[in-house]
Design a protein around this motif. Structure first.
Motif, PDB file in Angstrom:
ATOM      1  N   ARG A  58       0.837  -1.203   0.000  1.00 26.66           N
ATOM      2  CA  ARG A  58       0.000   0.000   0.000  1.00 26.66           C
ATOM      3  C   ARG A  58       0.874   1.256   0.000  1.00 26.66           C
ATOM      4  O   ARG A  58       0.630   2.202  -0.762  1.00 26.66           O
ATOM      5  N   ARG A  59       1.907   1.251   0.823  1.00 26.33           N
ATOM      6  CA  ARG A  59       2.809   2.409   0.862  1.00 26.33           C
ATOM      7  C   ARG A  59       3.532   2.597  -0.473  1.00 26.33           C
ATOM      8  O   ARG A  59       3.727   3.721  -0.919  1.00 26.33           O
ATOM      9  N   LEU A  60       3.931   1.505  -1.090  1.00 17.81           N
ATOM     10  CA  LEU A  60       4.586   1.598  -2.392  1.00 17.81           C
ATOM     11  C   LEU A  60       3.614   2.166  -3.445  1.00 17.81           C
ATOM     12  O   LEU A  60       3.995   3.012  -4.239  1.00 17.81           O
ATOM     13  N   ARG A  61       2.372   1.694  -3.425  1.00 11.65           N
ATOM     14  CA  ARG A  61       1.378   2.213  -4.380  1.00 11.65           C
ATOM     15  C   ARG A  61       1.127   3.698  -4.147  1.00 11.65           C
ATOM     16  O   ARG A  61       1.039   4.469  -5.095  1.00 11.65           O
ATOM     17  N   GLN A  62       1.023   4.105  -2.895  1.00 11.23           N
ATOM     18  CA  GLN A  62       0.769   5.501  -2.573  1.00 11.23           C
ATOM     19  C   GLN A  62       1.906   6.402  -3.038  1.00 11.23           C
ATOM     20  O   GLN A  62       1.683   7.554  -3.395  1.00 11.23           O
ATOM     21  N   SER A  63       3.101   5.869  -3.043  1.00 10.71           N
ATOM     22  CA  SER A  63       4.252   6.659  -3.474  1.00 10.71           C
ATOM     23  C   SER A  63       4.486   6.558  -4.979  1.00 10.71           C
ATOM     24  O   SER A  63       5.418   7.140  -5.515  1.00 10.71           O
ATOM     25  N   GLY A  64       3.638   5.772  -5.672  1.00 12.70           N
ATOM     26  CA  GLY A  64       3.746   5.622  -7.114  1.00 12.70           C
ATOM     27  C   GLY A  64       4.813   4.627  -7.544  1.00 12.70           C
ATOM     28  O   GLY A  64       5.199   4.601  -8.710  1.00 12.70           O
ATOM     29  N   LEU A  65       5.264   3.786  -6.633  1.00  9.22           N
ATOM     30  CA  LEU A  65       6.332   2.837  -6.947  1.00  9.22           C
ATOM     31  C   LEU A  65       5.837   1.444  -7.270  1.00  9.22           C
ATOM     32  O   LEU A  65       6.632   0.585  -7.645  1.00  9.22           O
TER      33      LEU A  65
END
Length: 66
Positions: A58-65
């Motif tokens: 989720r954190r990776l998706r939120q950061s666009g990664l």
């Protein structure tokens, strides 16, 4: 013991769960390698079957990664 020393020890012990959590800790510290560390945390969490894997993703998706 430093974070680097704990990471090296976890790698030597092939402890995927510890590696996931230690890489997440490294990502939390920020800096230029934070995205790499979070990605590693996610990969090791997936391999270890940890429930934290979804939070890392989720954190990776939120950061666009991801």
């Amino acid at each position: 013991m430093t974070l680097e020393a704990r990471l090296l020890a976890a790698h030597a012990a092939h402890d995927g769960a510890a590696l996931a959590r230690l890489y997440a800790e490294a990502a939390e510290a920020g800096g230029p390698g934070a995205s790499f560390y979070l990605t590693q945390a996610w990969v090791f969490a997936l391999e270890a079957g940890l429930p934290e894997a979804e939070a890392y993703a989720r954190r990776l998706r939120q950061s666009g990664l991801a």
